[in-house]
Design a protein around this motif. Structure first.
Motif, PDB file in Angstrom:
ATOM      1  N   THR A 132       0.738  -1.215   0.008  1.00 32.25           N
ATOM      2  CA  THR A 132      -0.208  -0.454  -0.399  1.00 32.25           C
ATOM      3  C   THR A 132       0.838   1.244   0.135  1.00 32.25           C
ATOM      4  O   THR A 132       0.838   2.302  -0.837  1.00 32.25           O
ATOM      5  N   HIS A 133       1.618   0.871   0.991  1.00 29.49           N
ATOM      6  CA  HIS A 133       2.986   2.348   1.397  1.00 29.49           C
ATOM      7  C   HIS A 133       3.427   2.484  -0.592  1.00 29.49           C
ATOM      8  O   HIS A 133       3.731   3.943  -0.958  1.00 29.49           O
ATOM      9  N   VAL A 134       4.105   1.566  -0.779  1.00 33.13           N
ATOM     10  CA  VAL A 134       4.782   1.737  -2.956  1.00 33.13           C
ATOM     11  C   VAL A 134       3.505   2.270  -3.319  1.00 33.13           C
ATOM     12  O   VAL A 134       4.178   2.835  -4.286  1.00 33.13           O
ATOM     13  N   ARG A 135       2.293   1.812  -4.080  1.00 30.56           N
ATOM     14  CA  ARG A 135       1.452   1.956  -3.812  1.00 30.56           C
ATOM     15  C   ARG A 135       0.768   3.354  -4.191  1.00 30.56           C
ATOM     16  O   ARG A 135       1.386   3.924  -5.395  1.00 30.56           O
ATOM     17  N   ARG A 136       1.136   3.992  -3.392  1.00 33.99           N
ATOM     18  CA  ARG A 136       0.937   5.461  -2.982  1.00 33.99           C
ATOM     19  C   ARG A 136       1.923   5.846  -2.852  1.00 33.99           C
ATOM     20  O   ARG A 136       1.490   7.365  -3.509  1.00 33.99           O
ATOM     21  N   VAL A 137       2.865   6.278  -2.472  1.00 32.77           N
ATOM     22  CA  VAL A 137       4.261   7.210  -3.047  1.00 32.77           C
ATOM     23  C   VAL A 137       4.602   7.047  -4.473  1.00 32.77           C
ATOM     24  O   VAL A 137       5.312   8.013  -4.726  1.00 32.77           O
ATOM     25  N   SER A 138       4.838   5.820  -5.197  1.00 28.76           N
ATOM     26  CA  SER A 138       4.651   5.386  -6.854  1.00 28.76           C
ATOM     27  C   SER A 138       3.888   5.947  -7.273  1.00 28.76           C
ATOM     28  O   SER A 138       4.141   7.480  -8.209  1.00 28.76           O
ATOM     29  N   ASN A 139       2.211   6.455  -6.932  1.00 31.23           N
ATOM     30  CA  ASN A 139       1.364   7.157  -7.548  1.00 31.23           C
ATOM     31  C   ASN A 139       1.869   8.891  -7.214  1.00 31.23           C
ATOM     32  O   ASN A 139       1.731   9.720  -8.123  1.00 31.23           O
ATOM     33  N   ARG A 140       2.314   9.064  -6.187  1.00 27.90           N
ATOM     34  CA  ARG A 140       2.306  10.206  -5.808  1.00 27.90           C
ATOM     35  C   ARG A 140       3.650  11.253  -6.406  1.00 27.90           C
ATOM     36  O   ARG A 140       3.410  12.163  -7.063  1.00 27.90           O
ATOM     37  N   LEU A 141       4.993  10.244  -7.025  1.00 29.35           N
ATOM     38  CA  LEU A 141       5.869  10.805  -7.014  1.00 29.35           C
ATOM     39  C   LEU A 141       6.019  10.828  -8.694  1.00 29.35           C
ATOM     40  O   LEU A 141       6.725  11.071  -9.153  1.00 29.35           O
ATOM     41  N   GLY A 142       4.402  10.311  -8.924  1.00 31.09           N
ATOM     42  CA  GLY A 142       4.315  10.181 -10.559  1.00 31.09           C
ATOM     43  C   GLY A 142       5.128   8.855 -11.647  1.00 31.09           C
ATOM     44  O   GLY A 142       5.659   9.587 -12.398  1.00 31.09           O
ATOM     45  N   LEU A 143       5.570   8.341 -10.947  1.00 32.35           N
ATOM     46  CA  LEU A 143       6.487   6.952 -11.490  1.00 32.35           C
ATOM     47  C   LEU A 143       5.706   5.608 -12.090  1.00 32.35           C
ATOM     48  O   LEU A 143       6.371   5.442 -12.367  1.00 32.35           O
TER      49      LEU A 143
END
Length: 206
Positions: A132-143
DNA sequence: CTCCCGATAT
DNA sequence: ATATCAGGAG
């Protein structure tokens, strides 16, 4: 981005407590939708009582459920642990397998759990852990703009060097816990503030 | 898609 | 009161 995260979190590693592949596998199954602090609280005594795959395979279902209850989803998790342990005993000589194909075939083990075991217990960068963390942070960072974990993993594997896959997972998870939190992201104190498309509240003057 | 499940933060 | 937490199975 990766060097900056490494500088911010130099000792990034799993916060689950474990001393061998079986313990990490059990802890990771228990960690679904639960904080690692809670998992560690349960495994502290659990690992004293259950030391081999055979121990879990022969466990009394009701007792096992009670012992892991604080981690939530305890009936499903107890069933997964017993089924997983039986598969280890019957098909893998009681040992935890070290390939993606064999791991995801175990009951209660998906690609995320398999990646955790491969990367941490066996030192193999087979994939990127997408929780859940990797998904959220990746989405926010635009990765990535994807929402499906496997599609996110593919996007990340195309951006991150293979030798960094496991470290990268830890960095994003730690960053997600400390700064890029789900409810109230601490953008003013974020080291990636200036390059994050989602940065709110504040932009660092660099 | 829903269900499984309890504790903590907001 | 509600969202969230190292997800996976049916």
């Amino acid at each position: 981005m990766i060097p900056r995260l490494k500088a911010e979190y130099p000792d990034a590693k799993t916060e689950l407590d474990w001393t061998n592949p079986l313990e990490l596998l059990v802890a990771t199954i228990l960690s679904a939708q639960t904080t690692d602090v809670r998992v560690n609280g349960v495994t502290k005594t659990l690992f004293q009582r259950y030391r081999t795959a055979h121990d879990y395979a022969e466990a009394d279902p009701g007792e096992l459920e009670e012992e892991i209850r604080p981690t939530g989803f305890y009936r499903n998790k107890a069933r997964s642990l017993r089924g997983m342990a039986r598969a280890l005993v019957e098909e893998h000589g009681g040992e935890v397998p070290s390939t993606m194909q064999e791991l995801v075939a175990l009951p209660g083990v998906g690609r995320k759990t398999a990646n955790v075991v491969l990367g941490n217990a066996f030192g193999v960068d087979e994939g990127v852990v997408v929780d859940t963390h990797v998904r959220r942070v990746s989405n926010r960072l635009g990765l990535t703009a994807e929402q499906d974990p496997e599609k996110i993993e593919q996007d990340l594997m195309n951006v991150v060097p293979r030798e960094d896959w496991t470290v990268f997972s830890h960095l994003l998870i730690l960053h997600g816990r400390r700064i890029c939190k789900a409810r109230k992201p601490d953008c003013p104190n974020c080291p990636l503030n200036d390059i994050c498309p989602s940065a709110r509240y504040y932009k660092a003057p660099r």
